[in-house]
Design a protein around this motif. Structure first.
Motif, PDB file in Angstrom:
ATOM      1  N   ASP A  88       0.819  -1.211   0.000  1.00 57.77           N
ATOM      2  CA  ASP A  88       0.000   0.000   0.000  1.00 57.77           C
ATOM      3  C   ASP A  88       0.853   1.261   0.000  1.00 57.77           C
ATOM      4  OD1 ASP A  88      -2.628  -1.411   0.466  1.00 57.77           O
ATOM      5  OD2 ASP A  88      -1.545  -2.028   2.269  1.00 57.77           O
ATOM      6  N   LEU A  89       2.110   1.127   0.383  1.00 59.12           N
ATOM      7  CA  LEU A  89       2.995   2.281   0.497  1.00 59.12           C
ATOM      8  C   LEU A  89       4.429   1.845   0.249  1.00 59.12           C
ATOM      9  CD1 LEU A  89       3.481   5.283   1.428  1.00 59.12           C
ATOM     10  CD2 LEU A  89       3.751   4.372   3.745  1.00 59.12           C
ATOM     11  N   VAL A  90       5.163   2.660  -0.497  1.00 55.41           N
ATOM     12  CA  VAL A  90       6.594   2.443  -0.699  1.00 55.41           C
ATOM     13  C   VAL A  90       7.341   3.548   0.033  1.00 55.41           C
ATOM     14  CG1 VAL A  90       8.473   2.452  -2.393  1.00 55.41           C
ATOM     15  CG2 VAL A  90       6.323   1.271  -2.912  1.00 55.41           C
ATOM     16  N   HIS A  91       8.301   3.148   0.875  1.00 55.60           N
ATOM     17  CA  HIS A  91       9.124   4.112   1.613  1.00 55.60           C
ATOM     18  C   HIS A  91      10.541   4.004   1.080  1.00 55.60           C
ATOM     19  CE1 HIS A  91       9.759   6.275   5.717  1.00 55.60           C
ATOM     20  NE2 HIS A  91      10.535   6.769   4.758  1.00 55.60           N
ATOM     21  N   ASP A  92      10.985   5.066   0.439  1.00 56.86           N
ATOM     22  CA  ASP A  92      12.218   5.098  -0.356  1.00 56.86           C
ATOM     23  C   ASP A  92      13.342   5.742   0.458  1.00 56.86           C
ATOM     24  OD1 ASP A  92      14.200   5.650  -2.217  1.00 56.86           O
ATOM     25  OD2 ASP A  92      12.919   6.815  -3.547  1.00 56.86           O
ATOM     26  N   ALA A 105       6.728   3.306  -8.241  1.00 51.18           N
ATOM     27  CA  ALA A 105       5.522   3.428  -7.422  1.00 51.18           C
ATOM     28  C   ALA A 105       4.497   4.345  -8.071  1.00 51.18           C
ATOM     29  CB  ALA A 105       5.894   3.930  -6.026  1.00 51.18           C
ATOM     30  N   ARG A 106       4.950   5.481  -8.587  1.00 53.73           N
ATOM     31  CA  ARG A 106       4.020   6.424  -9.209  1.00 53.73           C
ATOM     32  C   ARG A 106       3.341   5.807 -10.422  1.00 53.73           C
ATOM     33  NH1 ARG A 106       2.075  10.503  -6.513  1.00 53.73           N
ATOM     34  NH2 ARG A 106       1.781  11.704  -8.426  1.00 53.73           N
ATOM     35  N   VAL A 110       0.897   3.691  -6.518  1.00 52.95           N
ATOM     36  CA  VAL A 110       1.121   3.399  -5.098  1.00 52.95           C
ATOM     37  C   VAL A 110       1.764   4.624  -4.437  1.00 52.95           C
ATOM     38  CG1 VAL A 110       2.334   1.917  -3.451  1.00 52.95           C
ATOM     39  CG2 VAL A 110       1.410   0.945  -5.568  1.00 52.95           C
ATOM     40  N   PRO A 111       1.236   5.109  -3.327  1.00 51.53           N
ATOM     41  CA  PRO A 111       1.842   6.256  -2.641  1.00 51.53           C
ATOM     42  C   PRO A 111       3.294   5.963  -2.253  1.00 51.53           C
ATOM     43  CG  PRO A 111      -0.335   5.793  -1.751  1.00 51.53           C
ATOM     44  CD  PRO A 111       0.015   4.642  -2.646  1.00 51.53           C
ATOM     45  N   VAL A 112       4.130   7.013  -2.277  1.00 52.64           N
ATOM     46  CA  VAL A 112       5.546   6.819  -1.996  1.00 52.64           C
ATOM     47  C   VAL A 112       6.092   7.979  -1.170  1.00 52.64           C
ATOM     48  CG1 VAL A 112       6.162   7.864  -4.224  1.00 52.64           C
ATOM     49  CG2 VAL A 112       7.825   6.416  -3.038  1.00 52.64           C
ATOM     50  N   ILE A 113       6.899   7.623  -0.174  1.00 50.35           N
ATOM     51  CA  ILE A 113       7.615   8.587   0.655  1.00 50.35           C
ATOM     52  C   ILE A 113       9.096   8.516   0.301  1.00 50.35           C
ATOM     53  CG2 ILE A 113       8.272   9.239   3.014  1.00 50.35           C
ATOM     54  CD1 ILE A 113       5.715   7.829   3.966  1.00 50.35           C
TER      55      ILE A 113
END
Length: 279
Positions: A88-92, A105-106, A110-113
Motif C-alpha cells: 500500500d505504500l513504498v518508503h524510499d 511506485a508512481r 502506489v503512494p511513496v515517501i
C-alpha cells in the motif's frame, strides 16, 4: 480486530547493515502493531546485510533485488515485488538513487515517501572512482530532483538535510523533518568494562577514546585521527578504539600506520555489545 488487513509498507534500502537508519527501522518494526502495519524490506546492495535475520525474526520479509548499472533488473524486480506483495505504500531510502522507487511506485499508483538521511551522498563503491564520482554526482542531482517531484511526502532527519536536497524550498509544502529515535540500551556493567579493556590490553587507568561508526567519508575518521594525535601529545597513554567496518577501513588503517599511531589505536570491527564497551 475489524477484519481489515494491515497496511503493507515496502522499505527500499541499500542493505540491512549495522547503522543508524537500519537500527531505527528495526526498532520501528519491533514496536509496530502487526495487526495494523506490516513492514518489509527490499535491498539493492550486493547483499541483504548482517541485520537481515533480525528483521526476519521480527516478521519482515527481506527481498534482494540488486541494482546493476543498467537499472532494468531493479526496476522490473521492484515492480514485481509491489504487485506480488500488494504493498500500500513504498518508503524510499535510496537517496542518490531515490528516483527509481518513486518512478515505479508512481507508475503503479502506489503512494511513496522519499526520505533523506544525509546532506551529501558520497559513493561507497566503484562509482567513487575518478570521473565516475563526478558522473554519479550529476546522476544523484537529477535523481533526487525527480524523486522530490514525484513523491507524495518528503522527509529529512533535519532541516539541514531538507535544505540540501531542496535548497529552493520548492517542495516545502510536502516536506517534513522526521527525527529518528530508538530506545536507550541498558548500561553496561563494570565487569564488562574490565573484560573489554583486558581483551584489548588496555590498563584500567588509561584514557579510552571510543568511536562507533561505519568507515565512510561522512564519519570523518581521518579528522578524528588528527585530533587524537593531539590528545596523545598531552595524554601519552590514551587509546583510541574504533568500532565498525566499511569501505574506508583499509585507508584508515594505512593512515594510522603513516601517522605512527599503531600502538595507540585498536580496530575492533563490528560489535553487538556497544553498551558494554561504553560502560
Amino acid at each position: 480486530m475489524n477484519g481489515r488487513r494491515p497496511i503493507r509498507v515496502l522499505h527500499c534500502i541499500t542493505s540491512l547493515n549495522r547503522g543508524g537508519i537500519e537500527t531505527w527501522l528495526l526498532r520501528m518494526l519491533e514496536a509496530m502493531p502487526t495487526e495494523r502495519v506490516a513492514m518489509d524490506f527490499v535491498c539493492k546492495g550486493a547483499h541483504v546485510g548482517a541485520l537481515a535475520d533480525q528483521a526476519r525474526a521480527l516478521g519482515a520479509r527481506v527481498h534482494h533485488v540488486p541494482l546493476r548499472p543498467s537499472h532494468i533488473g531493479y526496476l522490473g524486480g521492484l515492480r514485481q515485488l509491489i504487485v506480488e506483495g500488494r504493498y500500500d505504500l513504498v518508503h524510499d531510502h535510496l537517496e542518490a538513487y531515490s528516483a527509481l522507487p518513486v518512478l515505479v511506485a508512481r507508475r503503479m499508483g502506489v503512494p511513496v515517501i522519499a526520505s533523506y538521511h544525509n546532506t551529501s551522498f558520497a559513493a561507497q563503491t566503484w562509482t567513487g572512482l575518478p570521473v565516475l564520482r563526478q558522473l554519479r554526482a550529476a546522476y544523484a542531482k537529477v535523481s533526487i530532483a525527480c524523486a522530490l517531484r514525484g513523491s507524495d511526502l518528503v522527509t529529512g532527519c533535519s532541516r539541514a538535510v531538507l535544505a540540501s536536497v531542496d535548497p529552493d524550498t520548492r517542495y516545502a509544502a510536502k516536506s517534513r523533518v522526521l527525527r529518528y529515535g530508538i530506545p536507550l540500551p541498558e548500561h553496561g556493567t563494570v565487569a564488562a568494562r574490565k573484560a573489554f579493556r583486558a581483551d584489548l590490553g588496555i590498563a584500567e587507568g588509561n584514557l579510552v577514546v571510543l568511536h562507533v561508526g561505519r568507515f565512510a567519508e561522512q564519519k570523518n575518521h581521518a579528522g578524528l585521527l588528527r585530533v587524537f594525535a593531539v590528545v596523545l601529545e598531552h595524554v601519552p597513554s590514551a587509546v583510541l578504539v574504533l568500532v565498525g567496518d566499511g569501505p574506508l577501513r583499509a585507508a584508515i588503517e594505512r593512515q594510522v600506520s603513516q601517522m605512527g599511531l599503531g600502538a595507540a589505536v585498536r580496530f575492533v570491527g563490528v560489535r553487538d555489545d556497544v553498551p558494554s564497551i561504553m560502560a
